[in-house]
Enzyme design. Structure first.
Site, PDB file in Angstrom:
ATOM      1  N   HIS A 199     -46.197  -4.379 -20.848  1.00 18.15           N
ATOM      2  CA  HIS A 199     -47.268  -3.424 -21.145  1.00 18.15           C
ATOM      3  C   HIS A 199     -46.791  -2.250 -21.998  1.00 18.15           C
ATOM      4  O   HIS A 199     -47.448  -1.215 -22.031  1.00 18.15           O
ATOM      5  CB  HIS A 199     -47.903  -2.921 -19.832  1.00 18.15           C
ATOM      6  CG  HIS A 199     -48.624  -4.007 -19.080  1.00 18.15           C
ATOM      7  ND1 HIS A 199     -49.074  -3.884 -17.786  1.00 18.15           N
ATOM      8  CD2 HIS A 199     -48.985  -5.269 -19.464  1.00 18.15           C
ATOM      9  CE1 HIS A 199     -49.674  -5.009 -17.406  1.00 18.15           C
ATOM     10  NE2 HIS A 199     -49.618  -5.865 -18.402  1.00 18.15           N
TER      11      HIS A 199
ATOM     12  N   SER B  34     -49.941  -5.270  -7.622  1.00 10.76           N
ATOM     13  CA  SER B  34     -51.159  -5.687  -6.931  1.00 10.76           C
ATOM     14  C   SER B  34     -51.576  -7.084  -7.391  1.00 10.76           C
ATOM     15  O   SER B  34     -52.493  -7.667  -6.816  1.00 10.76           O
ATOM     16  CB  SER B  34     -52.278  -4.679  -7.195  1.00 10.76           C
ATOM     17  OG  SER B  34     -52.429  -4.472  -8.584  1.00 10.76           O
TER      18      SER B  34
HETATM   19  N1  APR Z   1     -42.564  -1.104  -2.664  1.00 11.26           N
HETATM   20  C1  APR Z   1     -43.195  -2.254  -3.052  1.00 11.26           C
HETATM   21  N2  APR Z   1     -44.508  -2.294  -3.353  1.00 11.26           N
HETATM   22  C2  APR Z   1     -45.208  -1.159  -3.264  1.00 11.26           C
HETATM   23  C3  APR Z   1     -44.638   0.058  -2.875  1.00 11.26           C
HETATM   24  C4  APR Z   1     -43.255   0.055  -2.551  1.00 11.26           C
HETATM   25  N3  APR Z   1     -42.625   1.173  -2.168  1.00 11.26           N
HETATM   26  N4  APR Z   1     -45.594   1.022  -2.893  1.00 11.26           N
HETATM   27  C5  APR Z   1     -46.730   0.423  -3.300  1.00 11.26           C
HETATM   28  N5  APR Z   1     -46.508  -0.894  -3.508  1.00 11.26           N
HETATM   29  C6  APR Z   1     -47.436  -1.906  -3.971  1.00 11.26           C
HETATM   30  C7  APR Z   1     -48.888  -1.654  -3.603  1.00 11.26           C
HETATM   31  O1  APR Z   1     -49.171  -2.218  -2.319  1.00 11.26           O
HETATM   32  C8  APR Z   1     -49.635  -2.382  -4.721  1.00 11.26           C
HETATM   33  O2  APR Z   1     -49.848  -3.750  -4.390  1.00 11.26           O
HETATM   34  O3  APR Z   1     -47.406  -1.855  -5.383  1.00 11.26           O
HETATM   35  C9  APR Z   1     -48.650  -2.322  -5.902  1.00 11.26           C
HETATM   36  C10 APR Z   1     -49.059  -1.385  -7.028  1.00 11.26           C
HETATM   37  O4  APR Z   1     -50.208  -1.903  -7.613  1.00 11.26           O
HETATM   38  P1  APR Z   1     -50.840  -1.276  -8.943  1.00 11.26           P
HETATM   39  O5  APR Z   1     -50.939   0.198  -8.815  1.00 11.26           O
HETATM   40  O6  APR Z   1     -52.077  -2.061  -9.198  1.00 11.26           O
HETATM   41  O7  APR Z   1     -49.726  -1.559 -10.058  1.00 11.26           O
HETATM   42  P2  APR Z   1     -49.477  -2.812 -10.970  1.00 11.26           P
HETATM   43  O8  APR Z   1     -49.684  -4.093 -10.223  1.00 11.26           O
HETATM   44  O9  APR Z   1     -48.160  -2.592 -11.616  1.00 11.26           O
HETATM   45  O10 APR Z   1     -50.627  -2.655 -12.059  1.00 11.26           O
HETATM   46  C11 APR Z   1     -50.675  -3.576 -13.114  1.00 11.26           C
HETATM   47  O11 APR Z   1     -52.428  -2.379 -14.244  1.00 11.26           O
HETATM   48  O12 APR Z   1     -52.744  -0.117 -14.227  1.00 11.26           O
HETATM   49  C12 APR Z   1     -52.545  -1.216 -15.056  1.00 11.26           C
HETATM   50  O13 APR Z   1     -51.318  -1.676 -17.034  1.00 11.26           O
HETATM   51  C13 APR Z   1     -51.235  -1.030 -15.772  1.00 11.26           C
HETATM   52  O14 APR Z   1     -49.153  -2.205 -15.608  1.00 11.26           O
HETATM   53  C14 APR Z   1     -50.274  -1.778 -14.876  1.00 11.26           C
HETATM   54  C15 APR Z   1     -51.118  -2.932 -14.383  1.00 11.26           C
END
Ligand code: APR
Length: 244
Positions: A104, A179
């Site tokens: 990204h 997520s």
């Molecule tokens: N360790 C592991 N997982 C964790 C922790 C932790 N300490 N804290 C939170 N999480 C998990 C949450 O439960 C959630 O499932 O990390 C995930 C974060 O999810 P998102 O905020 O949706 O992040 P991500 O999956 O990287 O988003 C994907 O979406 O926002 C856009 O382009 C952006 O790259 C990003 C993409």
């Protein structure tokens, strides 16, 4: 052994990098993530979008990798590790991972939204978060934008192709802190499973992927990852026995 790691915002959350979906109290909490990271949001308010990314750029420079990033880097002593990350920070690299593909984009790269030239000029300081900052201008008159893949934009070919290659040739895939809802990145664990590659999910919360992976580790990245590799053969054996 070849390990492909897919990481998301959760691995950097413990370093103090808030995600859109977590940042419920922050300055930008009232904005829809789409407004802050889409071409449409950029065209309707480039000053706001630039302020958001400039703030994150400065914030990431102030934080440090955590035990989760460091564990992934340490696996390189035992395995051929490729990190595929949805994160736009540089914490995997700063922890010492050498093969990192950013699906990204990056908070540290900028380009003109008109002529596409890279921008390495000065960036405004941001001692306090601010809701609007004028983006720098390119010599061609266009506005400088972060080199980040926004909603609706295509992933860069190079990192995507390298990520697919790493996943299909892996002996093991670890999916951490995502997520697993944003495609096409979320399709990579599915690709691994379809090729018979075991997939281990590390996430304190369930995701749409959880029911399909080989093993779920319901812990934070920084507590699970440092101890994970030596435990994996036994954990995978137990998970497979349970499914049989
Ligand atoms: N360790 C592991 N997982 C964790 C922790 C932790 N300490 N804290 C939170 N999480 C998990 C949450 O439960 C959630 O499932 O990390 C995930 C974060 O999810 P998102 O905020 O949706 O992040 P991500 O999956 O990287 O988003 C994907 O979406 O926002 C856009 O382009 C952006 O790259 C990003 C993409």
């Amino acid at each position: 052994m070849r390990i492909a790691v897919l990481s998301g915002a959760g691995i950097s959350a413990e370093s103090g990098v808030p995600t859109f979906r977590d940042d419920k109290n922050g300055l930008w909490a009232r904005f829809d993530p789409y407004e802050l990271s889409s071409t449409q949001g950029w065209h309707s308010n480039p000053e706001r979008v630039w302020a958001w990314y400039l703030w994150r750029h400065h914030l990431v420079r102030e934080v440090a990798p955590n035990d989760g990033h460091r564990a992934v880097a340490a696996w390189q002593d035992y395995a051929d590790v490729t990190v595929v990350t949805q994160n736009v920070d540089d914490l995997h690299e700063r922890a010492g991972s050498t093969k990192v593909h950013h699906l990204h984009g990056s908070l540290f790269e900028f380009r003109c939204d008109a002529c596409d030239s890279g921008y390495t000029g000065p960036l405004a300081a941001m001692p306090e978060p601010s809701l609007e900052v004028d983006p720098p201008q390119c010599g061609c008159g266009g506005l400088i934008r972060p080199d980040i893949v926004w909603f609706g934009e295509q992933l860069p070919d190079g990192p995507w192709d390298a990520s697919v290659e790493a996943v299909v040739s892996a002996d093991l895939m670890i999916v951490v802190g995502t997520s697993a809802i944003v495609y096409p990145a979320a399709g990579l664990p599915e690709l691994a499973l379809s090729r018979g590659v075991p997939v281990v999910e590390v996430n304190p919360e369930p995701t749409p992927l959880s029911d399909r992976v080989t093993l779920c580790v319901r812990q934070s990245a920084s507590s699970a990852l440092p101890a994970l590799l030596p435990q994996l053969p036994e954990l995978l054996r137990q998970a497979r026995a349970k499914r049989a």
